[in-house]
Design a protein around this motif. Structure first.
Motif, PDB file in Angstrom:
ATOM      1  N   GLN A  22       0.824  -1.213   0.000  1.00 20.29           N
ATOM      2  CA  GLN A  22       0.000   0.000   0.000  1.00 20.29           C
ATOM      3  C   GLN A  22       0.857   1.261   0.000  1.00 20.29           C
ATOM      4  O   GLN A  22       0.470   2.279  -0.559  1.00 20.29           O
ATOM      5  CB  GLN A  22      -0.918   0.026   1.223  1.00 20.29           C
ATOM      6  CG  GLN A  22      -2.105  -0.858   1.103  1.00 20.29           C
ATOM      7  CD  GLN A  22      -3.107  -0.344   0.087  1.00 20.29           C
ATOM      8  OE1 GLN A  22      -3.459   0.832   0.077  1.00 20.29           O
ATOM      9  NE2 GLN A  22      -3.542  -1.227  -0.780  1.00 20.29           N
ATOM     10  N   THR A  47      -1.354   7.080   5.415  1.00 19.85           N
ATOM     11  CA  THR A  47      -1.890   5.902   4.733  1.00 19.85           C
ATOM     12  C   THR A  47      -2.085   4.751   5.707  1.00 19.85           C
ATOM     13  O   THR A  47      -3.128   4.097   5.714  1.00 19.85           O
ATOM     14  CB  THR A  47      -0.961   5.475   3.578  1.00 19.85           C
ATOM     15  OG1 THR A  47      -0.914   6.532   2.619  1.00 19.85           O
ATOM     16  CG2 THR A  47      -1.443   4.206   2.906  1.00 19.85           C
ATOM     17  N   ARG A  51      -5.966   3.649   6.365  1.00 17.59           N
ATOM     18  CA  ARG A  51      -6.377   2.415   5.688  1.00 17.59           C
ATOM     19  C   ARG A  51      -6.399   1.188   6.588  1.00 17.59           C
ATOM     20  O   ARG A  51      -7.168   0.261   6.349  1.00 17.59           O
ATOM     21  CB  ARG A  51      -5.473   2.149   4.493  1.00 17.59           C
ATOM     22  CG  ARG A  51      -5.651   3.194   3.422  1.00 17.59           C
ATOM     23  CD  ARG A  51      -5.047   2.787   2.129  1.00 17.59           C
ATOM     24  NE  ARG A  51      -5.249   3.862   1.171  1.00 17.59           N
ATOM     25  CZ  ARG A  51      -4.637   3.950   0.034  1.00 17.59           C
ATOM     26  NH1 ARG A  51      -3.765   3.019  -0.317  1.00 17.59           N
ATOM     27  NH2 ARG A  51      -4.865   4.948  -0.778  1.00 17.59           N
TER      28      ARG A  51
END
Length: 66
Positions: A22, A47, A51
């Motif tokens: 990711q 992130t 996420r």
């Protein structure tokens, strides 16, 4: 080292290579960041938190430990 982040990853059964993917980095690069051998970029911090751990704060996840 980021013990809170490591523990959260383990508790949720998330693969470190999934997080690395990711972030667009290698699993080795992610391991170095977790160990404190290199630094997380702010975008990487955002992130990971948004996420994978939206219920945890940045401060909690990225609190450095010895």
């Amino acid at each position: 080292m980021y013990a809170n982040l490591e523990n959260a990853i383990r508790r949720r059964g998330i693969k470190k290579k999934a997080i690395a993917a990711q972030l667009g980095i290698t699993p080795r690069g992610f391991s170095k960041k977790l160990a404190g051998e290199s630094h997380f970029k702010w975008e990487e911090v955002q992130t990971i938190q948004s996420r994978f751990f939206p219920d945890k704060s940045y401060d909690y996840l990225f609190k450095k430990t010895a």
